[in-house]
Write an enzyme that holds these catalytic residues in place. Structure first.
Site, PDB file in Angstrom:
ATOM      1  N   HIS A  72       0.853  -1.189   0.000  1.00 16.32           N
ATOM      2  CA  HIS A  72       0.000   0.000   0.000  1.00 16.32           C
ATOM      3  C   HIS A  72       0.884   1.232   0.000  1.00 16.32           C
ATOM      4  CE1 HIS A  72       0.444   1.789   4.011  1.00 16.32           C
ATOM      5  NE2 HIS A  72       0.831   0.577   4.335  1.00 16.32           N
ATOM      6  N   CYS A  73       0.292   2.380  -0.302  1.00 16.87           N
ATOM      7  CA  CYS A  73       0.993   3.660  -0.240  1.00 16.87           C
ATOM      8  C   CYS A  73       0.006   4.709   0.267  1.00 16.87           C
ATOM      9  CB  CYS A  73       1.606   4.032  -1.591  1.00 16.87           C
ATOM     10  SG  CYS A  73       0.425   4.258  -2.934  1.00 16.87           S
ATOM     11  N   ARG A  74      -0.062   5.845  -0.398  1.00 14.59           N
ATOM     12  CA  ARG A  74      -0.990   6.897   0.025  1.00 14.59           C
ATOM     13  C   ARG A  74      -2.300   6.808  -0.758  1.00 14.59           C
ATOM     14  NH1 ARG A  74      -1.960  12.081  -1.580  1.00 14.59           N
ATOM     15  NH2 ARG A  74      -0.264  12.002  -3.074  1.00 14.59           N
TER      16      ARG A  74
END
Length: 98
Positions: A61-63
């Site tokens: 995941h990231c932002r």
């Protein structure tokens, strides 16, 4: 690429056999991350400068899911098989820790 998308609720219920990979920058990670996540910034994945086991179950995941999708494509090309995409921290109300 073999990858499944999971929900934030599902991510929070995963057992310890899954490794949560946060591909945001080190600074973003330090400002708040999902509990038990490991920071492997996208630039390190792009440079193949990281140490992850190809047999591990990885949840990336990231932002906002842009970088995580790039990371998943690279990991898939490198032979990682157990890949999942979780909503980014701006897309789900995670309780972030520092």
């Amino acid at each position: 690429m073999t990858m499944k998308e999971i929900s934030g609720d599902y991510l929070l219920r995963l057992d310890d056999s899954y490794k949560i990979i946060d591909v945001r920058t080190e600074e973003e990670f330090k400002n708040g991350h999902i509990k038990n996540a490991v920071n492997v910034p996208l630039d390190k994945i792009m440079d193949n400068n990281f140490d992850l086991d190809k047999n591990d179950k990885l949840v990336v995941h990231c932002r906002t899911n842009g970088r995580s999708k790039q990371a998943l494509a690279i990991l898939s090309d490198l032979g990682y098989k157990n890949l999942s995409l979780a909503p980014g921290v701006d897309l789900y109300p995670y309780d972030l820790v520092k």
